[in-house]
Design a protein around this motif. Structure first.
Motif, PDB file in Angstrom:
ATOM      1  N   HIS A 167       6.218   1.328  18.471  1.00 29.85           N
ATOM      2  CA  HIS A 167       5.825   0.481  19.391  1.00 29.85           C
ATOM      3  C   HIS A 167       3.976   0.534  19.512  1.00 29.85           C
ATOM      4  CE1 HIS A 167       5.364  -1.615  23.119  1.00 29.85           C
ATOM      5  NE2 HIS A 167       4.897  -0.794  23.602  1.00 29.85           N
ATOM      6  N   ASP A 168       3.659   1.724  19.502  1.00 31.09           N
ATOM      7  CA  ASP A 168       2.253   2.001  19.270  1.00 31.09           C
ATOM      8  C   ASP A 168       1.977   3.007  18.343  1.00 31.09           C
ATOM      9  OD1 ASP A 168      -0.323   2.650  20.079  1.00 31.09           O
ATOM     10  OD2 ASP A 168       0.168   4.020  21.552  1.00 31.09           O
ATOM     11  N   PRO A 169       1.500   2.187  17.037  1.00 30.91           N
ATOM     12  CA  PRO A 169       1.133   2.884  15.793  1.00 30.91           C
ATOM     13  C   PRO A 169      -0.062   3.711  16.029  1.00 30.91           C
ATOM     14  CG  PRO A 169       1.564   0.907  15.169  1.00 30.91           C
ATOM     15  CD  PRO A 169       1.376   0.860  16.794  1.00 30.91           C
ATOM     16  N   GLU A 170      -0.884   3.887  17.112  1.00 24.31           N
ATOM     17  CA  GLU A 170      -1.970   4.650  17.194  1.00 24.31           C
ATOM     18  C   GLU A 170      -1.698   6.192  17.573  1.00 24.31           C
ATOM     19  OE1 GLU A 170      -4.137   2.335  19.852  1.00 24.31           O
ATOM     20  OE2 GLU A 170      -5.155   1.263  18.587  1.00 24.31           O
ATOM     21  N   LEU A 171      -0.286   6.396  17.875  1.00 21.58           N
ATOM     22  CA  LEU A 171       0.113   7.624  18.566  1.00 21.58           C
ATOM     23  C   LEU A 171       0.152   8.724  17.181  1.00 21.58           C
ATOM     24  CD1 LEU A 171       3.332   6.679  20.566  1.00 21.58           C
ATOM     25  CD2 LEU A 171       1.309   7.783  21.331  1.00 21.58           C
ATOM     26  N   THR A 172      -0.286   9.861  17.624  1.00 24.30           N
ATOM     27  CA  THR A 172      -0.491  11.029  16.637  1.00 24.30           C
ATOM     28  C   THR A 172       1.053  12.033  17.123  1.00 24.30           C
ATOM     29  OG1 THR A 172      -1.870  11.989  17.967  1.00 24.30           O
ATOM     30  CG2 THR A 172      -2.743  10.575  16.053  1.00 24.30           C
ATOM     31  N   TRP A 173       0.524  12.942  17.187  1.00 20.76           N
ATOM     32  CA  TRP A 173       1.456  14.124  17.577  1.00 20.76           C
ATOM     33  C   TRP A 173       2.249  13.804  18.939  1.00 20.76           C
ATOM     34  CZ3 TRP A 173       2.113  17.127  13.455  1.00 20.76           C
ATOM     35  CH2 TRP A 173       1.031  17.208  12.527  1.00 20.76           C
ATOM     36  N   GLN A 174       3.392  13.961  18.882  1.00 25.74           N
ATOM     37  CA  GLN A 174       4.445  14.131  20.141  1.00 25.74           C
ATOM     38  C   GLN A 174       5.240  15.123  20.071  1.00 25.74           C
ATOM     39  OE1 GLN A 174       6.005  10.072  20.876  1.00 25.74           O
ATOM     40  NE2 GLN A 174       5.619   9.660  18.808  1.00 25.74           N
TER      41      GLN A 174
END
Length: 1414
Positions: A274-281
């Motif tokens: 949904h948000d490809p800008e996310l990194t580490w979760q």
């Protein structure tokens, strides 16, 4: 006999009168300070002769012609003409900068909101998964645990990496990939624990291949490098689990948590889709399990070769802040006589661990108590102190050194002192903030309350008092959680009266709820005495009791207070969003106790500057956002109300993407601060020095990087300035703009300029969602103009695509449109070519969602088209089919002539859109060196040479439009050359090949391309300050040695004496005269003050140069030993001085003895005794001799690693064992002061002499030259050289750590000089009429950093001062439901009252029984 005694007495008295006072001053030597006898100075030197002046004028003419000839003026003139051909396609508009920063802030806020949406999704999935797990029965849980015990989970510490070379380019992900099936447990438990799992014989056989229980965690993990994750090797289809070392990885609680939290794996992937800008979760469970996506092998800290792994997610800053509101913490440490030995060590470590759990949003104070209670730190003698890194370090030092155990512990006094501090802080908040609501109830508002409920919950404050407007707002408290933490080995009292009067009942002044202050107690020691009183204190005050018996128990017991403080948040069921300060990605997995520095290694001194800068991995700044995961208590069945916290890391580069450099222009930049005023990003935020991470980089304030021009040296508090007004406005979320004159440094802090900047700033939106404000800084007037292009035609796009496929084009490593797509491609130029192909095929760029990004791509297409036309001109003299006629034939002929000259290697064009194109003019030019030049300047508009050129050319008025002004600088290329070594041994020879490193120096000449719409109408005069906008920088690169030998080898060659220098606008040497037999190439690039100190001081006095005093708040220092002179003469002199002093003391005592015996002078005798006693006291009370001094790490590295240039001919550290113990290993943050120099002298601004005008070189020389006479005083030493710590000869520079010998008689010398500005350049020619030996003996003016030394009072004042800040928007510290019996620990404690003794006795029996039962 009496006569002889009188004679001896008189002799000794005479000696005492004559030499006594002189003896006292003989040893008052001040290091590096020499007093010059002005009468000893020789007569003033004669001014320069007419012949010398004429020769200097001839040299100026010759130099001007040489510099004009090598700058390719005719070629850069053609470049301007090509730009003018496309001028109609450019639109120069005046922009609304207030609207621009607001737009950028809105885009940034949208990106943040998407991250918040991802966080909320993770919270929902986690809570739902746990509730399903909580509904299962015991049998199902046991079966699940057995299954997990045999199949395990993906443990980041145990996985076996399998690297995949190919790049997975699809931005959308599937839940599982058949080819990357990592473990069976993924398929079996992907639905969580809603379905009971059955343990069968088959599963037992399937796991029989593992020999041990831990073997089930040895699973394959397929990984690949991802640019989006900082180049880390990760698996984006799976998450991995980390368990702290102190917890058994296969215990049932961990296995069950790993099972039910597995549902997060799909949530992580869905968020990323949904948000490809996310990194580490990640998710941190209160059990200690840490699930992180994408999956990867655990990164152990550098130096942890034993893989001890001290990381625990539950004590990380982001977790603690997410699971509890800000805190006012009072730590009471028992210093009574029983707290000795191991108990004291455990107590100290416990306090340090508590401090580690605090952040900049918290306030703290530490009190040690015996019979009396006192503050433990000499600085912090009142009130609460913000828990900054520096303050916590100060407390640690005091706890380790300031505890002397004695007497007995008086808990009543200590607790009363603690409550006084908390109550005073709360009342000051209410007064200074004109609180309308009682006791800051407005901090307790939640999203789940209506307005009526809020009014009922927080009644009107009838006790609130207005404060005077001039009274500052009270900042030294959170106004939220109040906590008292007691560290003791036992108590003989309950302090019932204190709690009953100070905490149990609200007074509606400092408290408004029962039991607002929580009490946590830590029982210290192996021998557990009677804990009833200590345990009661915490149980009766909503706290927690823990027994810490060993050092290993500390961390696990200390962190148990966190779930207790999270109770109000869980009971309100309000998921508070918290943001971290900025941090480096390499610290993401570091334990909280890990010191944030790499230890300093002396071996680092034996490398080049290039190696030093590239030693560490690339650093990426990150910000984390987190929310708690809650399980609000519904009944008495489940007491686990805090499940943990989830978080997401956001790269700072992503936030900067929405305020890009190409939209701001040259010299402009964006920055962001949080509610504390700390920087999230700023071009001058420098978190590392080479491989060394700085300690305080995450708490750098805005006024630490924006230095006002009137700040001459560090003072505390900093004087009021416009920058502080900007900072306060931004913290308060005000939108405004202001102007300020500041000092800006560049080129590794070697250069400086004072400029007027305008600051525009806007808030990012809702403070509860994010506490940030965005600002931009712009220089006027050219900073207020924007450049756009019309939509390019397809033909231009095709030409641009063909041109960019060449090897000589480099584009800035920016995020243009889609960060994830570009990261997956892995190459910025490849992604840009994709946009060009899309533009050709569809006439549009649909994949680019941002209008500003599309405008950038259009600008890049136009500039690539211009570069293509210029390349055509270099080949044929014609720019293209649109303009078939030759363009400037003489210029093309001149260019072709230069092309065959081997002294011109490269020309280049750098544009405002981030493109740099290079053209090779000499076949044998080193391509590796131009690649290194591109690596050193990856983003054209942000490069040092680009900014210098734009700034310098703008200073010269309308002249910069014509491109007549050029900037000269140096660049160093590095080459690796194979070297054969032949070794002979017993008649046989062995040849080995090694690699040697060689550096080559280049002269870089640049000029700016300025454009204006009026350029098409040359009949109009361009007014100053009109729409002149910088479009780019054109430059040439020439090999330095070739240029010097051809044009400057005879610099001042006909002078009988004297030295000639050519320096740049900051005083760095570009050329130097080289008499026969000398080679001063090594002095090129150095500061002229190193050779001509008095000359530089005189140039400053004549205002040719300005001395700019700079303060660096991000300095790095080491403790270094003070050393005394080692030379034989110095040692002998020291022995003589010591012996003479001893003899004189003997004589003095004999004289006083004789006088006392011969003459009966009671007054004298009494005075002598009194003086002697005073002298003894003085000797006793005198501070010990200073053995260490703080020295800048930059100075130490400069001794061995040349910061001036990245070359390999460094000064090696040959004796690694020498004085190894004389320097501390751990660097420390410090504030440094140093001077930089800049010349704003314009010199001759008119036209140069030619046949077209009547200007003469006499006129130019008269207005363009300054003559003067100076004198220097040097000291002739007996010993010329003595070694410093590093084995280098001392040069007598400022801030030396070597104590020099006593100065001898000064010798003065005078000489004359001349300085001339070389027209149309940033260079100056200096002639100094003295031999080289004189410059070596005269004082030197070296640019070195001096750490600011504070007096204890100044240091304390600085630490205690809390800069303006805003408290977090939400606070939860009480809830009426907490009084119910829902919590097993400390929930059965009854309150003692004084009503009757029987109740007290019964309560003691109950506690005793409960203790025995437990």
């Amino acid at each position: 006999m009496m006569i002889y005694r009188w004679i001896i007495c008189i002799v000794f008295l005479s000696l005492h009168i004559k030499y006594g006072r002189a003896q006292g001053s003989a040893f008052r030597d001040i290091p590096n300070v020499y007093f010059t006898n002005l009468s000893a100075v020789s007569p003033t030197a004669s001014p320069l002769t007419t012949k010398t002046t004429q020769y200097i004028r001839d040299q100026l003419v010759l130099l001007t012609e040489h510099f004009q000839s090598i700058s390719l003026r005719s070629t850069d003139r053609v470049m301007r003409k090509i730009y003018m051909q496309s001028l109609d396609t450019f639109l120069i508009d005046k922009r609304n900068l207030t609207q621009l920063v607001r737009e950028m802030a809105n885009y940034t806020n949208r990106a943040i909101m998407k991250k918040l949406e991802a966080i909320r999704t993770l919270v929902t999935i986690t809570e739902q998964s746990y509730r399903r797990f909580a509904e299962t029965d015991e049998k199902t849980r046991n079966a699940t645990a057995q299954y997990m015990l045999h199949y395990g989970y993906l443990s980041s510490k145990d996985v076996l990496n399998v690297t995949i070379n190919s790049t997975y380019e699809d931005s959308s992900l599937r839940t599982t990939i058949d080819g990357l099936n990592n473990d069976n447990v993924d398929k079996s438990v992907s639905s969580g624990t809603t379905t009971p799992l059955t343990y069968t014989k088959a599963t037992s056989e399937a796991s029989s291949e593992y020999e041990t229980e831990e073997g089930v965690l040895k699973k394959k993990l397929f990984i690949q490098s991802k640019k989006h994750f900082g180049g880390a090797f990760v698996n984006i289809t799976h998450s991995t689990v980390h368990v702290p070392t102190i917890i058994y990885s296969l215990n049932q609680e961990i296995l069950l948590t790993a099972n039910w939290s597995y549902n997060l794996n799909q949530a992580f992937i869905d968020n990323y889709n949904h948000d490809p800008e996310l990194t580490w979760q990640y998710f941190c469970s209160q059990t200690g399990l840490y699930r992180v996506w994408p999956g990867h092998m655990w990164d152990y800290p550098e130096g942890d070769s034993d893989k001890l792994d001290l990381f625990d997610c539950r004590v990380q800053n982001w977790y603690i802040r997410a699971t509890s509101s800000p805190r006012d913490v009072i730590i009471l440490i028992d210093a009574s006589g029983s707290m000795t030995g191991l108990k004291k060590s455990i107590a100290v470590q416990t306090v340090e661990t508590i401090l580690d759990t605090l952040s900049d949003d918290d306030f703290v104070q530490i009190i040690k108590f015996q019979e009396n209670a006192v503050f433990i730190d000499d600085c912090f003698q009142s009130g609460l102190v913000q828990a900054t890194v520096e303050n916590r370090h100060k407390f640690r030092t005091s706890v380790n050194t300031g505890i002397e155990t004695k007497d007995i512990a008086n808990f009543t006094r200590a607790l009363n002192m603690a409550f006084d501090l908390l109550d005073t802080a709360r009342m000051k908040i209410a007064r200074t903030e004109n609180a309308k609501l009682i006791c800051q109830c407005h901090y307790l508002q939640t999203d789940n309350q209506t307005e009526t409920q809020r009014d009922a919950f927080c009644p009107s404050d009838l006790h609130g008092k207005n404060h005077a407007k001039e009274e500052p707002i009270f900042l030294d408290s959170t106004g939220c959680n109040k906590m008292i933490m007691i560290v003791t080995d036992g108590a003989t009292e309950t302090a019932l009266n204190v709690f009953q009067s100070r905490n149990w009942y609200p007074n509606n002044v400092s408290t408004c709820h029962p039991i607002e202050t929580r009490v946590f107690t830590y029982m210290i020691g192996r021998e557990l005495g009677d804990p009833k009183h200590i345990k009661w204190m915490s149980c009766a005050n909503k706290g927690y009791y823990a027994h810490v018996s060993t050092l290993e128990d500390i961390q696990e017991n200390v962190e148990d207070y966190i779930p207790v403080t999270a109770r109000p948040i869980a009971m309100y069921n309000d998921h508070v969003t918290v943001w971290s300060s900025v941090f480096l990605d390499v610290e993401r997995t570091l334990p909280i106790k890990t010191y944030k520095w790499f230890p300093f290694k002396l071996s680092d001194l034996s490398m080049s500057m290039d190696e030093f800068k590239n030693k560490s991995k690339p650093v990426h700044l990150m910000i984390s956002i987190a929310q708690p995961v809650l399980n609000p208590p519904q009944d008495k069945k489940d007491e686990n109300i805090l499940l943990g916290a989830v978080g997401v890391d956001i790269p700072v580069k992503l936030l900067q993407e929405f305020s890009p450099k190409y939209r701001l222009g040259v010299h402009a930049y964006s920055f962001m601060i949080n509610h504390n005023g700390y920087l999230m990003f700023h071009p001058d935020l420098r978190p590392v020095l080479g491989p060394y991470r700085k300690q305080n980089y995450h708490s750098i304030d805005l006024d630490m990087v924006e230095i006002p021009d009137n700040l001459m040296h560090f003072v505390h508090p900093l004087p009021l300035s416009k920058i502080q007004q900007v900072r306060k406005d931004m913290i308060q979320s005000n939108e405004d703009h202001k102007s300020a004159r500041v000092k800006k440094h560049f080129d590794d802090m070697r250069r400086i300029e004072e400029v007027e900047q305008r600051y525009f700033y806007a808030t990012l939106g809702d403070k509860e969602s994010n506490p940030f404000s965005l600002g931009i800084a712009v220089r006027f007037p050219y900073g207020e103009f924007d450049i756009r292009t019309t939509d390019p035609q397809t033909q231009k796009v095709e030409i641009a695509l063909r041109f960019i496929l060449q090897r000589n084009v480099r584009i800035a490593d920016w995020i243009y449109c889609n960060s994830t797509a570009e990261d997956n491609i892995g190459d910025t130029e490849e992604s840009f070519r994709g946009y060009l192909k899309e533009k050709i095929q569809t006439k549009r760029i649909k994949s680019c969602p941002y209008e500003a990004s599309k405008r950038l791509i259009n600008m890049m297409i136009e500039e690539l088209y211009i570069m293509s036309k210029f390349e055509n001109w270099t080949k044929t003299g014609v720019t293209g089919s649109e303009n078939p006629n030759p363009l400037d034939d003489p210029a093309h002929a001149h260019f072709k002539e230069f092309q065959h000259e081997n002294h011109l290697h490269w020309i280049f064009l750098a544009t405002r859109s981030g493109i740099t194109a290079y053209w090779q003019l000499y076949n044998l030019a080193n391509e590796e060196h131009i690649r290194q030049f591109g690596d050193a300047n990856p983003n054209s508009i942000e490069s040092s040479y680009y900014e210098r050129t734009i700034n310098a050319t703008y200073m010269y008025g309308a002249d910069h439009i014509d491109g007549d002004h050029h900037i000269y600088s140096l660049f160093y290329g590095i080459s690796n050359i194979p070297v054969s070594n032949t070794l002979g041994n017993g008649g046989t020879t062995t040849t080995t090949t090694t690699t040697a490193t060689k550096s080559q120096m280049y002269l870089v000449i640049t000029t700016a391309i300025w454009m204006n719409k009026t350029l098409q109408r040359p009949q109009k005069k361009i007014s100053s300050g009109s729409e002149n906008v910088p479009f780019g920088v054109f430059g040439v690169m020439l090999p330095y040695k070739t240029v010097r030998s051809r044009y400057f080898s005879n610099l001042c060659a006909k002078m009988d004496t004297g030295i000639c220098y050519i320096i740049d606008e900051n005083g760095y040497i570009m050329f130097i005269s080289q008499p026969e037999g000398t080679d001063r190439t090594e002095d090129i690039g150095k500061f002229i003050g190193e050779f001509e100190g008095p000359l530089m001081q005189d140039l400053v006095a004549k205002k040719i140069f300005s001395e700019v005093k700079m303060v660096d708040f991000q300095g790095v220092c080491l403790q270094r030993k003070l050393r005394y002179e080692k030379s034989a003469s110095g040692l002998f002199r020291g022995i003589l001085q010591t012996a003479s002093m001893m003899i004189w003391n003997i004589i003095n005592h004999i004289a006083m003895f004789l006088v006392r015996d011969i003459v009966v002078w009671p007054q004298w005798t009494y005075a002598a005794k009194k003086a002697n006693v005073a002298n003894i006291n003085t000797t006793v009370d005198a501070p010990p001799q200073k053995t260490h001094i703080r020295e800048s790490l930059s100075n130490i590295l400069l001794t061995h690693i040349d910061f001036r240039r990245p070359i390999l001919d460094y000064k090696g550290y040959h004796n690694g064992s020498k004085d190894d113990d004389s320097i501390e290993r751990v660097p420390e943050s410090c504030i440094e002061e140093f001077n930089l120099y800049v010349s704003t002298w314009r010199g001759w601004l008119g036209p140069l002499p030619s046949t077209d005008n009547s200007v003469t070189w006499e006129q130019v020389e008269r207005d363009n030259s300054v003559h003067g006479t100076i004198s220097c005083t040097h000291v002739v030493k007996e010993t010329e050289n003595f070694d410093d710590f590093y084995g280098n000869n001392s040069n007598g520079t400022n801030y030396s750590t070597t104590i020099p010998p006593s100065p001898t008689s000064p010798v003065a010398e005078s000489f004359s000089y001349s300085i001339s500005k070389i027209p149309k350049s940033n260079l100056m020619m200096i002639y100094v009429n003295h031999p080289k030996e004189t410059s070596q003996l005269c004082p030197k003016l070296i640019i070195k950093r001096k750490p600011v030394e504070f007096t204890p009072e100044e240091w304390c004042t600085r630490l205690k001062t809390t800069p303006y800040r805003e408290r977090p928007q939400k606070c939860f510290f009480v809830h009426e439901g907490e009084n119910k019996t829902l919590f097993s620990k400390c929930s059965y404690a009854l309150r003692l009252t004084n009503n009757n003794l029987l109740t007290n006795f019964v309560w003691i029996l109950i506690l005793s029984y409960y203790h025995l039962r437990v």
